[in-house]
Design an enzyme around this catalytic site. Sequence first.
Site, PDB file in Angstrom:
ATOM      1  N   SER A  44      34.114  43.857  78.647  1.00 13.20           N
ATOM      2  CA  SER A  44      31.945  42.870  79.015  1.00 13.20           C
ATOM      3  C   SER A  44      31.347  43.570  77.178  1.00 13.20           C
ATOM      4  CB  SER A  44      31.509  43.508  80.315  1.00 13.20           C
ATOM      5  OG  SER A  44      31.528  44.848  80.515  1.00 13.20           O
ATOM      6  N   HIS A 251      24.722  48.627  78.725  1.00  6.47           N
ATOM      7  CA  HIS A 251      25.720  47.398  78.171  1.00  6.47           C
ATOM      8  C   HIS A 251      24.764  47.538  76.409  1.00  6.47           C
ATOM      9  CE1 HIS A 251      27.921  46.150  81.852  1.00  6.47           C
ATOM     10  NE2 HIS A 251      29.091  45.036  80.460  1.00  6.47           N
TER      11      HIS A 251
END
Length: 269
Positions: A44, A251
Amino acid sequence: MRLSRITAYGSSLLLAAGLTLAGAGAAQADSSTAAANYVALGDSYSSGVGAGDYDGGSGDCKRSNNAYPVLWAAANSPASFDFTACSGAVTSDVVNNQLGPVNSGTSLVSLSIGGNDAGFADVMTTCVLQSEATCVARVEEAKSFVTGTLPGRLASTYTAIRDKAPDAQVVVLGYPRFYQLDGSCLAGLTEVERAAINSAADLLNETTQKSVADHGFAFADVTGNFTGHEICSGDAWLHSVNWTNIGESYHPTAAGQSGGYLPAFTSAA
């Protein structure tokens, strides 16, 4: 902000499911990059989870138009560009599901991988929802995996890439430290927990860099680019816990992709 243990327990399954790994200017294309046949692999952090503007056709892989591979391709106009990085990917996913476009004509490959193998989602879930002692113990468990098991998995992944693309330049990108210690956060994890998580990120990068060197690949360290932009910095390029979009937690934001990952990849490529 850290929820109370009682409130947080009710959200633990959602957090565990969602966390999985999931200011540079545009580089000028030269003759080598313009001729590149580029394939972007990985988890990711390479697919761009957290950066928004996801390609609807990528489904659960959540490939973002703000991810560093897309930004690099837009700036350098390679001869071909294939983007197979996927949220949640582990090393075996790269080997089994992402290497389709990689072949003897591939000249440039990028990837980030290893965080999910080491249990990224469970580590962060444990640290957010449980005690400091439990968090630190879970981090130490992950670090033991990184030193004991992960090197073999990385070696198998890198060998599979080299076998399919013997002449490609392969750039492996690392992970940022999550927290600025003694920073601006007034709630959330303790400083002990934050320091433990940072130490795990450092060990993951060190282990990855050694394996990368053993295979003759290039390692792109993003730690320096994210310094001053960690969680608790006041100018974070990383999401903290995002209860409205749990999968984006921990993230990089779009700024983290363009200011942290893109210049690291550009320098290495």
